[in-house]
Design a protein around this motif. Structure first.
Motif, PDB file in Angstrom:
ATOM      1  N   ILE A 118      43.641  52.517  30.745  1.00 47.06           N
ATOM      2  CA  ILE A 118      42.505  51.787  31.322  1.00 47.06           C
ATOM      3  C   ILE A 118      42.766  50.288  31.362  1.00 47.06           C
ATOM      4  O   ILE A 118      42.496  49.622  32.363  1.00 47.06           O
ATOM      5  CB  ILE A 118      41.212  52.077  30.528  1.00 47.06           C
ATOM      6  N   ARG A 119      43.305  49.746  30.279  1.00 46.48           N
ATOM      7  CA  ARG A 119      43.529  48.300  30.217  1.00 46.48           C
ATOM      8  C   ARG A 119      44.551  47.854  31.264  1.00 46.48           C
ATOM      9  O   ARG A 119      44.370  46.846  31.941  1.00 46.48           O
ATOM     10  CB  ARG A 119      44.016  47.922  28.810  1.00 46.48           C
ATOM     11  N   ALA A 120      45.624  48.636  31.417  1.00 46.67           N
ATOM     12  CA  ALA A 120      46.637  48.299  32.416  1.00 46.67           C
ATOM     13  C   ALA A 120      46.040  48.330  33.815  1.00 46.67           C
ATOM     14  O   ALA A 120      46.260  47.416  34.628  1.00 46.67           O
ATOM     15  CB  ALA A 120      47.812  49.271  32.314  1.00 46.67           C
ATOM     16  N   LEU A 121      45.261  49.375  34.121  1.00 48.14           N
ATOM     17  CA  LEU A 121      44.646  49.497  35.434  1.00 48.14           C
ATOM     18  C   LEU A 121      43.705  48.326  35.711  1.00 48.14           C
ATOM     19  O   LEU A 121      43.719  47.750  36.810  1.00 48.14           O
ATOM     20  CB  LEU A 121      43.879  50.822  35.533  1.00 48.14           C
ATOM     21  N   SER A 122      42.899  47.963  34.725  1.00 49.49           N
ATOM     22  CA  SER A 122      41.934  46.870  34.901  1.00 49.49           C
ATOM     23  C   SER A 122      42.645  45.561  35.213  1.00 49.49           C
ATOM     24  O   SER A 122      42.276  44.844  36.151  1.00 49.49           O
ATOM     25  CB  SER A 122      41.081  46.714  33.646  1.00 49.49           C
ATOM     26  N   LEU A 123      43.671  45.239  34.434  1.00 52.34           N
ATOM     27  CA  LEU A 123      44.354  43.959  34.602  1.00 52.34           C
ATOM     28  C   LEU A 123      45.179  43.908  35.881  1.00 52.34           C
ATOM     29  O   LEU A 123      45.226  42.876  36.561  1.00 52.34           O
ATOM     30  CB  LEU A 123      45.238  43.677  33.384  1.00 52.34           C
ATOM     31  N   ILE A 124      45.833  45.002  36.219  1.00 51.96           N
ATOM     32  CA  ILE A 124      46.660  45.021  37.436  1.00 51.96           C
ATOM     33  C   ILE A 124      45.790  44.864  38.677  1.00 51.96           C
ATOM     34  O   ILE A 124      46.100  44.073  39.582  1.00 51.96           O
ATOM     35  CB  ILE A 124      47.499  46.319  37.495  1.00 51.96           C
TER      36      ILE A 124
END
Length: 336
Positions: A118-124
């Motif tokens: 989730i964190r990777a998706l949000s930031l990307i």
């Protein structure tokens, strides 16, 4: 400050960069959910009000250009998924949903349901939207000589009171009904449909007032910056850097398809550029309004892209889930 310095789109970029700097400085910002949604309904009404009988008559002329959108998405997947999986080391689920240029919230939700990071998706995706929204105006003004000083719309005091009330009703009813029936992008698409019906029925004859468009810009800009709250140096180095490099790849594809529609005479340069720019729908709508682009043409292409991405998301979520189950080691038999 942006307005004093004469920088473009001060109501969008000022709040966006202020929120971004505050978030990166460790300030625990929080979004204002209902207000942010209300800001998006304004853009939905603005687009819907622009759909007139004259625009509907132009739809057949857009068919060839719209037909390029699926090919555009296939090329994005062919480039983006291997990049995030093989180069950046993300798992296949996160790589797929990171590569797809859908709505930030939609891609994070679908990716989370499929077991992605989730964190990777949000930031990307936050990085994609931030950079596209920041770079697009520079391209418009510097390379295409487009002015971003176009009128946002008439002032509220100059519009008929009954039309203002109809717009407010279209925004609220479209938003609420859209959410209840599970419509994707309900805060924009619901009001868009409601306002389009009113426009085609001759009940409204203009976009929402300029004050409402400025309100929308302000809170949409703030929401982009808030997406970086809590980011760490490691995440900046990994996820955000990956997002930055991916925007470069996306930009190459976007320019390629923009050139195709322009050189084949399917669209003028301004409309072609904004139609294939892989930014968020709300942000591209703001730019289209301010730049004086053909709002109907730009929005039809973005809606087609979003529909295809979102319709494909559940399919790939199920595919990845089945793959994960098939590859899981079977439990050893219990001793008698």
């Amino acid at each position: 400050m942006f307005q004093i310095l004469g920088l473009p789109l001060p109501f969008l970029f000022g709040p966006m960069f202020a929120s971004l700097l505050a978030a990166l400085s460790g300030v625990r910002l929080r979004g204002i959910g209902p207000v942010s949604k209300a800001a998006r309904t304004v853009l939905g009404v603005a687009v819907g009000a622009s759909i007139t009988p004259a625009v509907l008559m132009q739809l057949p002329n857009m068919a060839l250009s719209v037909a390029l959108v699926p090919l555009y998405l296939l090329m994005i997947a062919a480039v983006g998924v291997p990049f995030f999986h093989r180069v950046c080391g993300l798992d296949r689920v996160t790589a797929y949903y990171s590569a797809m240029p859908g709505g930030l919230q939609d891609m994070v939700i679908f990716g989370a349901e499929a077991g992605g990071n989730i964190r990777a998706l949000s930031l990307i995706h936050a990085t994609r939207v931030l950079l596209i929204v920041s770079i697009a105006p520079l391209i418009l003004t510097g390379l295409m000589d487009v002015s971003l000083d176009g009128p946002l719309g008439a002032g509220a005091a100059t519009l008929p009171a009954h039309e203002l009330l109809i717009m407010v009703a279209a925004a609220l009813i479209g938003w609420q009904v859209g959410e209840r029936v599970g419509l994707f992008g309900a805060t924009i698409i619901g009001p868009l449909i409601a306002a389009a019906v009113c426009s085609l029925a001759g009940l409204i004859h203009s976009r929402p007032p300029a004050e409402a468009i400025l309100f929308a810009q302000f809170f949409i800009g703030t929401g982009i910056g808030v997406g970086y709250v809590g980011v760490t140096l490691k995440e900046l180095r990994n996820f955000v850097a990956s997002g930055v490099f991916y925007v470069v790849l996306l930009s190459v594809l976007a320019i390629l398809f923009s050139e195709i529609v322009v050189l084949t005479g399917l669209a003028p340069p301004l409309d072609g550029f904004l139609a294939f720019a892989p930014g968020g729908q709300a942000e591209m709508t703001v730019l289209a309004i301010i730049a004086g682009a053909d709002l109907g043409y730009v929005v039809v292409h973005h809606l087609t892209r979003l529909v295809l991405v979102i319709l494909g998301a559940p399919f790939f979520a199920g595919y990845f889930t089945r793959q994960k189950k098939d590859s899981a080691p079977s439990s050893p038999p219990e001793d008698a």
